[in-house]
Design a protein around this motif. Structure first.
Motif, short mmCIF file in Angstrom:
data_model
loop_
_atom_site.label_atom_id
_atom_site.label_comp_id
_atom_site.label_asym_id
_atom_site.label_seq_id
_atom_site.Cartn_x
_atom_site.Cartn_y
_atom_site.Cartn_z
N VAL A 43 -16.90 32.80 -3.24
CA VAL A 43 -17.89 33.83 -2.92
C VAL A 43 -17.56 35.13 -3.66
O VAL A 43 -18.43 35.77 -4.25
N LYS A 44 -16.29 35.51 -3.65
CA LYS A 44 -15.89 36.72 -4.35
C LYS A 44 -16.15 36.61 -5.84
O LYS A 44 -16.51 37.60 -6.49
N PHE A 45 -16.00 35.43 -6.41
CA PHE A 45 -16.27 35.26 -7.83
C PHE A 45 -17.77 35.29 -8.12
O PHE A 45 -18.22 35.96 -9.05
N PHE A 46 -18.54 34.56 -7.34
CA PHE A 46 -19.99 34.50 -7.58
C PHE A 46 -20.65 35.86 -7.43
O PHE A 46 -21.69 36.12 -8.05
N GLU A 47 -20.08 36.73 -6.60
CA GLU A 47 -20.64 38.06 -6.46
C GLU A 47 -20.53 38.86 -7.75
O GLU A 47 -21.30 39.81 -7.96
N GLY A 48 -19.60 38.49 -8.62
CA GLY A 48 -19.45 39.19 -9.90
C GLY A 48 -20.22 38.57 -11.04
O GLY A 48 -20.22 39.11 -12.14
N VAL A 49 -20.87 37.43 -10.81
CA VAL A 49 -21.68 36.81 -11.86
C VAL A 49 -22.98 37.57 -12.02
O VAL A 49 -23.69 37.80 -11.03
N PRO A 50 -23.34 38.01 -13.24
CA PRO A 50 -24.59 38.78 -13.42
C PRO A 50 -25.82 37.99 -12.97
O PRO A 50 -26.03 36.86 -13.39
N ARG A 51 -26.62 38.63 -12.16
CA ARG A 51 -27.85 37.99 -11.69
C ARG A 51 -28.90 37.90 -12.79
O ARG A 51 -29.85 37.11 -12.69
N GLU A 52 -28.77 38.72 -13.83
CA GLU A 52 -29.78 38.72 -14.89
C GLU A 52 -29.86 37.37 -15.59
O GLU A 52 -30.93 36.94 -16.02
#
Length: 295
Positions: free
Chosen positions: A176-185
């Motif tokens: 979860v902590k990693f996916f929060e840093g993946v750009p949503r763009e």
């Protein structure tokens, strides 16, 4: 009027810090001493186990203690190999660890992506329950899990050992902590091109998450390989035992024989040393990309 033109070049001067060896400050020396002490604390027991396993059995309890015996012998390894189904236990541990790792990575990645990218009623409550699972000792869940395996008829089966180890709240939190840093763009661009949620997850998010997924896989494999309590409770057939459980049964059959005990420990730990040696870079990269720094 023409003439020869001489061109001279000068090498750029190096700055005062480039090319110099680091200064041995008291803080750097203290860190080096601490690192050496921790290294010795890990290596000395391992070296003692290997040295003891290579001694004749009668010399393992000789006083005063010595690192080496009168001769180097592999009798302890041969007797451990002959006393039990060692190869079968190795294969069982490998299969269970690989399947548990694969299922853990897939299920935890999907759960973490759902928590970070989808909105549904009760999401915060459900995520809070997952985080609560990190604080619950695994031993508390042994009795209900064993009762469940009995009801499902999974005792003395591979799946009875694998399934209870698949849901790992700590791995969900890391992802979860990693996916929060993946750009949503990147995902939004894929949605514009007509990609669905599943395609975005498998073709964009998963490839970008290879470092953290590798770390999760390695940590899961190591913990599953070393797990003793749950496989010990759910398996009674010697042919279905994992390596830690099988080695304990072998030790109890021939009593306290220190050379054979140490040989068993070396055999059980050798695959993990190989895994760590081969994938230590992925472990470091995975920890660096989890987004836990400063948390």
């Amino acid at each position: 009027m023409s003439g020869a033109v001489t061109v001279t070049t000068r090498r750029p001067r190096r700055s005062g810090t480039v090319g110099r060896r680091p200064r041995w400050t008291p803080g750097r020396i203290a860190l080096l001493v601490v690192a050496l002490v921790l290294t010795a604390a890990w290596l000395v027991p391992l070296a003692w186990a290997v040295a003891t396993s290579l001694k004749p059995e009668g010399e393992t309890t000789r006083t005063p203690l010595a690192w080496t015996g009168s001769r180097v012998t592999f009798d302890a390894y041969a007797k451990v190999w002959e006393s039990g189904e060692l190869m079968r236990w190795l294969m069982n541990s490998a299969y269970i660890s690989l399947m548990t790792t694969l299922l853990t990575v897939v299920t935890c990645a999907m759960a973490a992506y759902g928590f970070t990218r989808t909105e549904f009623r009760g999401r915060r409550l459900l995520y809070g329950l997952v985080l609560t699972g990190i604080m619950v000792p695994p031993q508390v869940l042994i009795a209900p899990l064993f009762h469940e395996m009995v009801q499902l008829g999974l005792v003395d089966t591979y799946w009875g050992v694998i399934l209870p180890q698949v849901a790992v709240p700590a791995m969900v939190f890391i992802l979860v902590k990693f996916f929060e840093g993946v750009p949503r763009e990147l995902e939004e661009a894929a949605f514009v091109d007509g990609a669905g949620r599943w395609r975005v997850f498998w073709t964009i998010v998963i490839p970008l998450s290879r470092p953290v997924l590798a770390a999760v896989a390695i940590f899961t494999f190591i913990s599953t390989w070393n797990n003793f309590l749950w496989p010990f409770l759910v398996t009674t057939d010697p042919g279905g035992m994992t390596l830690p459980v099988g080695l304990v049964s072998v030790q109890s059959s021939f009593g306290v024989r220190y050379a054979q005990i140490m040989a068993s420990l070396v055999i059980a730990g050798l695959p993990l040393l190989v895994v760590f040696a081969l994938f230590q870079r992925q472990i470091v990269r995975g920890i660096a990309h989890t987004g836990l720094a400063g948390q």
